[in-house]
Design an enzyme around this catalytic site. Structure first.
Site, short mmCIF file in Angstrom:
data_model
loop_
_atom_site.label_atom_id
_atom_site.label_comp_id
_atom_site.label_asym_id
_atom_site.label_seq_id
_atom_site.Cartn_x
_atom_site.Cartn_y
_atom_site.Cartn_z
N HIS A 66 0.87 -1.18 0.00
CA HIS A 66 0.00 0.00 0.00
C HIS A 66 0.91 1.23 0.00
O HIS A 66 1.42 1.63 1.04
CB HIS A 66 -0.90 0.01 1.24
N ARG A 68 0.01 4.23 -0.79
CA ARG A 68 -0.76 5.42 -0.37
C ARG A 68 -0.53 6.61 -1.32
O ARG A 68 -0.86 6.56 -2.45
CB ARG A 68 -0.43 5.82 1.08
N ASN A 98 -6.73 0.75 -2.47
CA ASN A 98 -7.60 1.41 -1.46
C ASN A 98 -7.01 2.76 -1.05
O ASN A 98 -6.61 2.98 0.07
CB ASN A 98 -7.83 0.50 -0.24
N LYS A 149 -8.16 -5.96 -7.67
CA LYS A 149 -8.16 -6.32 -6.25
C LYS A 149 -9.58 -6.27 -5.75
O LYS A 149 -10.34 -5.35 -6.09
CB LYS A 149 -7.31 -5.31 -5.46
N HIS A 183 -8.81 -10.06 -0.80
CA HIS A 183 -8.70 -10.06 0.66
C HIS A 183 -9.90 -10.85 1.16
O HIS A 183 -11.04 -10.37 1.13
CB HIS A 183 -8.73 -8.63 1.21
N HIS A 239 -2.66 -12.71 1.76
CA HIS A 239 -2.43 -13.01 3.18
C HIS A 239 -3.32 -14.09 3.80
O HIS A 239 -4.13 -13.79 4.68
CB HIS A 239 -2.53 -11.74 4.01
N ASP A 312 2.45 -7.09 2.48
CA ASP A 312 1.25 -6.32 2.85
C ASP A 312 1.67 -5.08 3.65
O ASP A 312 1.12 -4.79 4.72
CB ASP A 312 0.24 -7.16 3.64
N HIS A 316 0.53 3.40 8.46
CA HIS A 316 -0.39 4.41 9.02
C HIS A 316 0.44 5.36 9.87
O HIS A 316 1.59 5.05 10.20
CB HIS A 316 -1.46 3.74 9.88
#
Ligand code: DOR
Ligand code: ZN
Ligand code: ZN
Length: 452
Positions: A66, A68, A98, A149, A183, A239, A312, A316
Site C-alpha cells: 500500500h 498510499r 484502497n 483487487k 482479501h 495473506h 502487505d 499508518h
C-alpha cells in the site's frame, strides 16, 4: 577479441543463476542483463563495480504493497514507500487500490501512474479495484493495471460485495485477462461479531481477534472458490492466515482451479501472543493467529501450498495506531524493510533455502502477475538485483525506516542477513542502507492489456 562496450559490469560476486549459486560477473547494457559469465568472458565496460563476494539475487518483487500517496500521503508517499522497498531489497512492487481516491477507473489509475512516474525509486505496477460499471473494465485494463483487487472485508470498490451475482459478473468480465487478488475475510460475519462485542463493552485486542475469526476467512475463501468454479477467473488469495483457509485453497488448487495464495512475514514470524507486547502496533487484518496456524503456514511454505511471500506493507501514522477502543485503531503493519532480513535469518538457520526465498519473492510473483523479464537472473531480463550479505547480523531499527511508518512489531529484533545494494534497471539505488538514486528512476509497469 571482445569489442562490445557495455554500461556496467558487476564483478567479484556470487549469483543465483538457474537454480545454483555460482561465481560470476554480470554485464549490464541499457537496463538489461547483457551477459552472465566468468570475468574472462566479459565485454569491456564504462563502469565496473566490485561486490566483494556478496550474493546477488534477482531483485525481489512484492505483490502486496500500500504505497498510499495522493489523499493518504501523510501515511506514505511514492517516494518514501519505494525508498523503503529499495532499502528492503525489492525492485518491483505492486500498489494496492484502497487509496483516496480509490483506484477504480481508467482516470484514477492514469492520474496515479502520472504522479508516481517522477517519484518512484523502484518499479511499480498498479492494482485497480472493480468499477461499479463493468463496462469500464476494458479501459482499466487498457490503461495498464497489472491486476484487479477485491476487498471482501469492507466496501472499497464499485462492486456491491454482498451480492454473489455482482462478483460473478465481474469475475467473468476479467476472467483470463488479468489476475484478481482477494482479501478474503467475510465483512458481514466479522461486523456482526464486532457489534455484539461492542454492545458487551468488549473493546480490546482479544475482542478484535474474536471478531476476525478463522471462520470469517474460510467463509470468504469458499465463497470465492465457488465463483472461480463458475467463471474460470484467475484468483490470487492475499495473506492467507488460517489452517482451514489454506486447506480450502490447497484442495481447490488440487482440483485444478486457477488459484494461488500468499502469506505475509508477519503471519509467519509472529503469533497472537506477540500482541501482548507489540499491542495495537501489530494490529492487522487478517490478525495474527495462534501458534498452530503459524506452524501450518510454515508447512505450506515448505510443501509449496503457499506460492508467494508478500509484505502487505500497510503504513499508518503512529497516532492512528493507538486508540482507546481497538475498533478505532487503523490496521496494518509496514513490512518492506523487515521482510527480507527475516527470511534471510531463516536461511541462515537452515530452515529455508535460497531457492524457496526466490520462488516466493521473485519467480512466482513474476509468473502470477505476468511481469515480463523479471523475477530471475537471466540474459535479456531487466537488470534488477539485490546484493545481500548473508552473514551480516543487525538489529531492526524502525526509527531508521525510509517508510513514514517508523514502527514495527519486529523493532529491536536481531536478524542475520542484510540487503546491501539494490540495483533497479542497472542503476544503483540503495547502497549500504543509503538511497543514492534520484526519485523517478523506477519504471511504471503497464500490463500488456490492449486499449479497447
Ligand atoms: O491490515 C490491513 N491493512 N488490512 C487491509 O485489508 C487493509 C490494509 C490497509 O490498507 O491499511
Ligand atoms: Zn488485505
Ligand atoms: Zn493489504
Amino acid at each position: 577479441m571482445n569489442t562490445v562496450n557495455v554500461d556496467l559490469i558487476l564483478k567479484d560476486l556470487k549469483a543465483y543463476v538457474n537454480g545454483a549459486v555460482v561465481k560470476c560477473c554480470i554485464a549490464v547494457e541499457n537496463g538489461k542483463v547483457f551477459k552472465i559469465a566468468k570475468e574472462t568472458h566479459m565485454p569491456k565496460a564504462d563502469t565496473k563495480i566490485s561486490l566483494n563476494g556478496l550474493l546477488v539475487l534477482p531483485g525481489l518483487i512484492d505483490v502486496h504493497v500500500h504505497l498510499r500517496d495522493e489523499g493518504k500521503a501523510c501515511k506514505e508517499d511514492f517516494c518514501t514507500g519505494t525508498a523503503a522497498a529499495a532499502a528492503g531489497g525489492f525492485t518491483t512492487v505492486l500498489d494496492m487500490p484502497n487509496n483516496n481516491p480509490v483506484t477504480m477507473s481508467a482516470e484514477t489509475l492514469r492520474n496515479r501512474m502520472e504522479l508516481a512516474e517522477g517519484k518512484v525509486l523502484v518499479n511499480v505496477g498498479f492494482y485497480s479495484e472493480f468499477p461499479k460499471n463493468l463496462k469500464e473494465i476494458d479501459e482499466i485494463i487498457g490503461e495498464g493495471a497489472v491486476a484487479f483487487k477485491l476487498f471482501l472485508s469492507e466496501q472499497v470498490g464499485g462492486l456491491n460485495i454482498d451480492y454473489d451475482y455482482a462478483l460473478t459478473e465481474a469475475f467473468k468480465t476479467v476472467a483470463s485477462r488479468l489476475p484478481i487478488a482477494v482479501h478474503a475475510e467475510d465483512k458481514n460475519m466479522f461486523k456482526n461479531a464486532e457489534n455484539r462485542l461492542k454492545q458487551r463493552g468488549c473493546n480490546d485486542v482479544k475482542a478484535f481477534l474474536e471478531a476476525h475469526s478463522e471462520t470469517a476467512e474460510v467463509k470468504a475463501v469458499k465463497r470465492i472458490i465457488e465463483i472461480v468454479k463458475k467463471t474460470g477467473a484467475r484468483v490470487h488469495f492475499c495473506h492467507i492466515s488460517t489452517k482451514k483457509g489454506l486447506k480450502a485453497v490447497a484442495e481447490a488448487k488440487k482440483s485444478g482451479l486457477p488459484l494461488t495464495c500468499e502469506a505475509t512475514p508477519h503471519h509467519l514470524f509472529l503469533s497472537a501472543d506477540d500482541l501482548k507486547h507489540a499491542g495495537t502496533l501489530a494490529l492487522t487484518m487478517p490478525p495474527l493467529r495462534d501458534r498452530s496456524h503459524v506452524d501450518f503456514l510454515w508447512e505450506g511454505v515448505k510443501n509449496e501450498l503457499i506460492d508467494v511471500a508478500a509484505s502487505d506493507h500497510a503504513p499508518h501514522t503512529i497516532a492512528e495506531k493507538k486508540a482507546d477502543k481497538v475498533w478505532d485503531v487503523k490496521v496494518g503493519i509496514p513490512g518492506l524493510e523487515t521482510s527480507l532480513p527475516l527470511l534471510l535469518t531463516e536461511i541462515n538457520a537452515g530452515r529455508l533455502g535460497i531457492s524457496d526465498l526466490l520462488r516466493l519473492m521473485a519467480e512466482n510473483p513474476a509468473k502470477i502477475f505476468k511481469l515480463k523479464d523479471r523475477g530471475s537472473l537471466k540474459e535479456g531480463y531487466k537488470a534488477d538485483f539485490v546484493a545481500v550479505d548473508l552473514k551480516r547480523e543487525h538489529r531492526i531499527e524502525a526509527a531508521r525506516f525510509y517508510s513514514k511508518a517508523k514502527y514495527s512489531p519486529f523493532d529491536g529484533r536481531v536478524v542475520k542477513g542484510k540487503p546491501v545494494k539494490t540495483f533497479v534497471g542497472g542503476q544503483l539505488v540503495m547502497d549500504e542502507g543509503e538511497i543514492i538514486a534520484k526519485a523517478g528512476c523506477g519504471e511504471i509497469i503497464r500490463s500488456g492489456g490492449l486499449k479497447p
